[in-house]
Design a protein around this motif. Structure first.
Motif, PDB file in Angstrom:
ATOM      1  N   GLU A  95     -39.272   1.872 -40.652  1.00 12.11           N
ATOM      2  CA  GLU A  95     -40.432   0.980 -40.658  1.00 12.11           C
ATOM      3  C   GLU A  95     -41.410   1.295 -39.533  1.00 12.11           C
ATOM      4  OE1 GLU A  95     -42.796  -2.581 -41.571  1.00 12.11           O
ATOM      5  OE2 GLU A  95     -41.694  -1.001 -42.605  1.00 12.11           O
ATOM      6  N   HIS A  96     -40.916   1.618 -38.351  1.00 11.31           N
ATOM      7  CA  HIS A  96     -41.789   1.881 -37.196  1.00 11.31           C
ATOM      8  C   HIS A  96     -41.623   3.327 -36.750  1.00 11.31           C
ATOM      9  CE1 HIS A  96     -42.536  -2.419 -36.893  1.00 11.31           C
ATOM     10  NE2 HIS A  96     -41.241  -2.618 -36.928  1.00 11.31           N
ATOM     11  N   VAL A  97     -42.754   4.013 -36.589  1.00 12.70           N
ATOM     12  CA  VAL A  97     -42.763   5.411 -36.160  1.00 12.70           C
ATOM     13  C   VAL A  97     -43.616   5.507 -34.897  1.00 12.70           C
ATOM     14  CG1 VAL A  97     -43.373   7.778 -36.770  1.00 12.70           C
ATOM     15  CG2 VAL A  97     -42.490   6.223 -38.530  1.00 12.70           C
ATOM     16  N   TYR A  98     -42.991   5.941 -33.807  1.00 15.01           N
ATOM     17  CA  TYR A  98     -43.685   6.092 -32.531  1.00 15.01           C
ATOM     18  C   TYR A  98     -43.895   7.589 -32.277  1.00 15.01           C
ATOM     19  CZ  TYR A  98     -42.099   1.288 -32.057  1.00 15.01           C
ATOM     20  OH  TYR A  98     -41.852  -0.056 -32.280  1.00 15.01           O
ATOM     21  N   VAL A  99     -45.156   8.009 -32.365  1.00 12.11           N
ATOM     22  CA  VAL A  99     -45.491   9.429 -32.275  1.00 12.11           C
ATOM     23  C   VAL A  99     -45.791   9.769 -30.817  1.00 12.11           C
ATOM     24  CG1 VAL A  99     -47.012  11.260 -33.086  1.00 12.11           C
ATOM     25  CG2 VAL A  99     -46.425   9.359 -34.614  1.00 12.11           C
ATOM     26  N   TRP A 100     -44.916  10.585 -30.212  1.00  8.91           N
ATOM     27  CA  TRP A 100     -45.143  11.040 -28.840  1.00  8.91           C
ATOM     28  C   TRP A 100     -45.967  12.327 -28.830  1.00  8.91           C
ATOM     29  CZ3 TRP A 100     -44.175   6.707 -27.097  1.00  8.91           C
ATOM     30  CH2 TRP A 100     -42.994   6.009 -27.329  1.00  8.91           C
ATOM     31  N   ASN A 101     -45.728  13.171 -29.825  1.00 11.39           N
ATOM     32  CA  ASN A 101     -46.491  14.420 -29.897  1.00 11.39           C
ATOM     33  C   ASN A 101     -46.418  14.938 -31.323  1.00 11.39           C
ATOM     34  OD1 ASN A 101     -48.030  16.593 -29.163  1.00 11.39           O
ATOM     35  ND2 ASN A 101     -46.374  17.725 -28.151  1.00 11.39           N
ATOM     36  N   ASN A 102     -47.560  15.306 -31.861  1.00  9.09           N
ATOM     37  CA  ASN A 102     -47.628  15.858 -33.212  1.00  9.09           C
ATOM     38  C   ASN A 102     -48.780  16.853 -33.258  1.00  9.09           C
ATOM     39  OD1 ASN A 102     -47.571  16.418 -35.947  1.00  9.09           O
ATOM     40  ND2 ASN A 102     -48.617  14.529 -36.536  1.00  9.09           N
ATOM     41  N   THR A 103     -48.447  18.124 -33.148  1.00 12.66           N
ATOM     42  CA  THR A 103     -49.475  19.167 -33.188  1.00 12.66           C
ATOM     43  C   THR A 103     -49.491  19.897 -34.525  1.00 12.66           C
ATOM     44  OG1 THR A 103     -47.939  20.764 -32.196  1.00 12.66           O
ATOM     45  CG2 THR A 103     -49.348  19.506 -30.692  1.00 12.66           C
ATOM     46  N   SER A 104     -48.803  19.370 -35.536  1.00 10.68           N
ATOM     47  CA  SER A 104     -48.818  19.972 -36.867  1.00 10.68           C
ATOM     48  C   SER A 104     -50.120  19.618 -37.568  1.00 10.68           C
ATOM     49  CB  SER A 104     -47.631  19.468 -37.692  1.00 10.68           C
ATOM     50  OG  SER A 104     -47.801  18.096 -38.017  1.00 10.68           O
ATOM     51  N   VAL A 105     -50.319  20.197 -38.751  1.00  9.51           N
ATOM     52  CA  VAL A 105     -51.551  19.927 -39.507  1.00  9.51           C
ATOM     53  C   VAL A 105     -51.477  18.598 -40.261  1.00  9.51           C
ATOM     54  CG1 VAL A 105     -52.063  22.378 -39.755  1.00  9.51           C
ATOM     55  CG2 VAL A 105     -50.688  21.219 -41.494  1.00  9.51           C
ATOM     56  N   ILE A 106     -50.317  17.968 -40.266  1.00  9.34           N
ATOM     57  CA  ILE A 106     -50.158  16.693 -40.970  1.00  9.34           C
ATOM     58  C   ILE A 106     -50.555  15.551 -40.038  1.00  9.34           C
ATOM     59  CG2 ILE A 106     -48.524  15.176 -42.147  1.00  9.34           C
ATOM     60  CD1 ILE A 106     -46.929  17.580 -42.921  1.00  9.34           C
ATOM     61  N   GLN A 107     -51.428  14.679 -40.503  1.00 14.37           N
ATOM     62  CA  GLN A 107     -51.875  13.563 -39.681  1.00 14.37           C
ATOM     63  C   GLN A 107     -50.713  12.613 -39.396  1.00 14.37           C
ATOM     64  OE1 GLN A 107     -53.169  14.514 -42.578  1.00 14.37           O
ATOM     65  NE2 GLN A 107     -55.414  14.476 -42.572  1.00 14.37           N
ATOM     66  N   ASP A 108     -50.812  11.877 -38.295  1.00 17.01           N
ATOM     67  CA  ASP A 108     -49.752  10.965 -37.889  1.00 17.01           C
ATOM     68  C   ASP A 108     -49.432   9.948 -38.984  1.00 17.01           C
ATOM     69  OD1 ASP A 108     -49.897  12.314 -35.546  1.00 17.01           O
ATOM     70  OD2 ASP A 108     -50.777  10.686 -34.360  1.00 17.01           O
ATOM     71  N   GLU A 109     -50.468   9.395 -39.628  1.00 18.35           N
ATOM     72  CA  GLU A 109     -50.259   8.361 -40.647  1.00 18.35           C
ATOM     73  C   GLU A 109     -49.525   8.921 -41.867  1.00 18.35           C
ATOM     74  OE1 GLU A 109     -53.073   9.165 -39.279  1.00 18.35           O
ATOM     75  OE2 GLU A 109     -53.750   7.410 -38.130  1.00 18.35           O
ATOM     76  N   VAL A 110     -49.886  10.138 -42.266  1.00 17.91           N
ATOM     77  CA  VAL A 110     -49.230  10.762 -43.422  1.00 17.91           C
ATOM     78  C   VAL A 110     -47.786  11.096 -43.085  1.00 17.91           C
ATOM     79  CG1 VAL A 110     -49.284  12.711 -45.015  1.00 17.91           C
ATOM     80  CG2 VAL A 110     -51.419  11.659 -44.261  1.00 17.91           C
ATOM     81  N   LEU A 111     -47.554  11.587 -41.899  1.00 15.87           N
ATOM     82  CA  LEU A 111     -46.188  11.905 -41.473  1.00 15.87           C
ATOM     83  C   LEU A 111     -45.328  10.644 -41.426  1.00 15.87           C
ATOM     84  CD1 LEU A 111     -44.135  13.954 -40.376  1.00 15.87           C
ATOM     85  CD2 LEU A 111     -45.019  13.469 -38.079  1.00 15.87           C
ATOM     86  N   ALA A 112     -45.893   9.551 -40.914  1.00 19.85           N
ATOM     87  CA  ALA A 112     -45.145   8.296 -40.861  1.00 19.85           C
ATOM     88  C   ALA A 112     -44.790   7.802 -42.257  1.00 19.85           C
ATOM     89  CB  ALA A 112     -45.961   7.243 -40.114  1.00 19.85           C
ATOM     90  N   GLN A 113     -45.713   7.973 -43.202  1.00 20.51           N
ATOM     91  CA  GLN A 113     -45.445   7.561 -44.580  1.00 20.51           C
ATOM     92  C   GLN A 113     -44.318   8.393 -45.178  1.00 20.51           C
ATOM     93  OE1 GLN A 113     -46.589   5.081 -46.178  1.00 20.51           O
ATOM     94  NE2 GLN A 113     -46.353   5.444 -48.358  1.00 20.51           N
TER      95      GLN A 113
END
Length: 364
Positions: A95-113
């Motif tokens: 349910e909860h995703v805490y993004v510390w670092n994401n340098t991939s091409v996938i946006q944080d919101e899409v990755l969380a989904q």
């Protein structure tokens, strides 16, 4: 049209249990087994009669799916179980995703989904529901970490398809972080995804994903990620009745058989046609036979109104044979709540007067 040598129960051929499947419409879809519909017949609900007619038999069981027959209930009850299976049997999901670092091409919101849709192999009966105001504890929250970095492999074999480590981020890369007593409680079976091959992202050398994930207990009516099933469906058992007074001409026997699903119609020597009742449940009811005028009056297509063929595919911690039992538990809890509310209403002062007044208004 019932055969004396039929392997099906005699009650199957009772016209009152049949739903007619015609060329362009379906007939007799409404249940008629209620008091007052048939003169001089008592169809009031009786527990002993219900137990006698109720049947449940498993026809196919695999690791992730089950097919069983539920006989002797109304469509409203069967559909209630189906809806509960989809929307009200609880599971665990991120349910909860805490993004510390994401340098991939996938946006944080899409990755969380994507992370939220990963089915988890965790028994939800070991956890409590958590609201927005509740404090996360080891009794209502699971914590995972996803920390991967794509790197070039120095000693990669020549000609190998991948020269990089963590080029593909998969669900198997999720690491469970025990909280409180969870390490002891789940020592025999640590929480993990049900499928470890789900691709979450593709990384280039130097790209990194570092997130912390919190999974909680929920139900499918809040979000589809809490659905315990990939699908839960039912269909009415098919019934094909041949007319003995108008047999199928021998030279058309093969054409007649091709109008049905393979194995349903058996063509014997001499062109005689019969129905293989062992394969009758495979019939798709395509109505192809009704399109040919030469077969008019030779056959009737029916469905049995209270014989449901259930198919359930599990996509959660539950084994497929456990899911229907969990839906029964939810149904019993609903009935208990309604009963408790009704008893509380009756126990209130002046309840009889209100009930009598409601009856008078309804009569007027």
């Amino acid at each position: 049209m019932a055969s004396s040598s039929s392997s099906l129960p005699p009650s199957v051929f009772n016209p009152r249990r049949h739903v007619g499947v015609n060329l362009e419409r379906v007939t007799n879809v409404t249940n008629t087994e209620y008091p007052g519909h048939y003169p001089d017949e008592d169809h009031s609900w009786d527990l002993a009669k219900f137990k006698q007619n109720l049947q449940l038999s498993v026809k196919r069981l695999s690791q992730r799916s089950i097919e069983f027959d539920l006989v002797g209930v109304d469509a409203s009850i069967a559909n209630a179980f189906r809806r509960i299976l989809i929307a009200e049997v609880p599971t665990m999901a991120i349910e909860h995703v805490y993004v510390w670092n994401n340098t991939s091409v996938i946006q944080d919101e899409v990755l969380a989904q994507r992370l939220g849709l990963i089915p988890l192999d965790v028994d939800p009966r070991m956890f409590e529901f958590r609201t927005q105001t509740d404090t996360p504890t080891d009794r209502n929250t699971l914590v995972f970490q996803l920390n991967v970095t794509c790197e070039r492999m120095k000693n990669a074999p020549r000609g190998s398809t991948s020269q990089h480590k963590h080029e593909y981020v998969r669900s198997e890369d999720l690491e469970w972080v025990p909280q409180g007593e969870q390490e002891v409680v789940f020592a025999d079976k640590p929480p993990a995804p049900t499928n470890k091959e789900i691709v979450l992202a593709k990384l280039a050398p130097g790209q990194e994903i570092n997130v912390e994930l919190h999974a909680i207990k929920g139900v499918g009516k809040e979000h589809a990620k809490w659905n315990p099933v990939a699908t839960a469906s039912y269909r009415l058992h098919p019934l094909v009745l041949l007319n003995p007074s108008k047999p199928i001409p021998p030279h058309l026997a093969d054409k007649f058989a091709k109008c049905f699903s393979p194995g349903v119609v058996r063509v014997e020597s001499g062109g005689k046609v019969s129905i293989d009742e062992r394969n009758l449940r495979k019939e798709s009811m395509s109505r192809e036979v009704l399109r040919h005028p030469e077969f008019e009056g030779c056959v009737e297509l029916k469905r049995i109104r209270d014989w449901f063929i259930f198919t359930i595919e599990s996509e959660s911690h539950y084994k497929p044979e456990e899911l229907f039992l969990e839906s029964v538990k939810v149904m019993r809890a609903k009935i208990a709540s309604v009963r408790e509310a009704a008893e509380a209403l009756i126990a209130q002062p002046g309840a009889d007067a209100r009930v009598d007044g409601d009856v008078e208004m309804a009569t007027a």
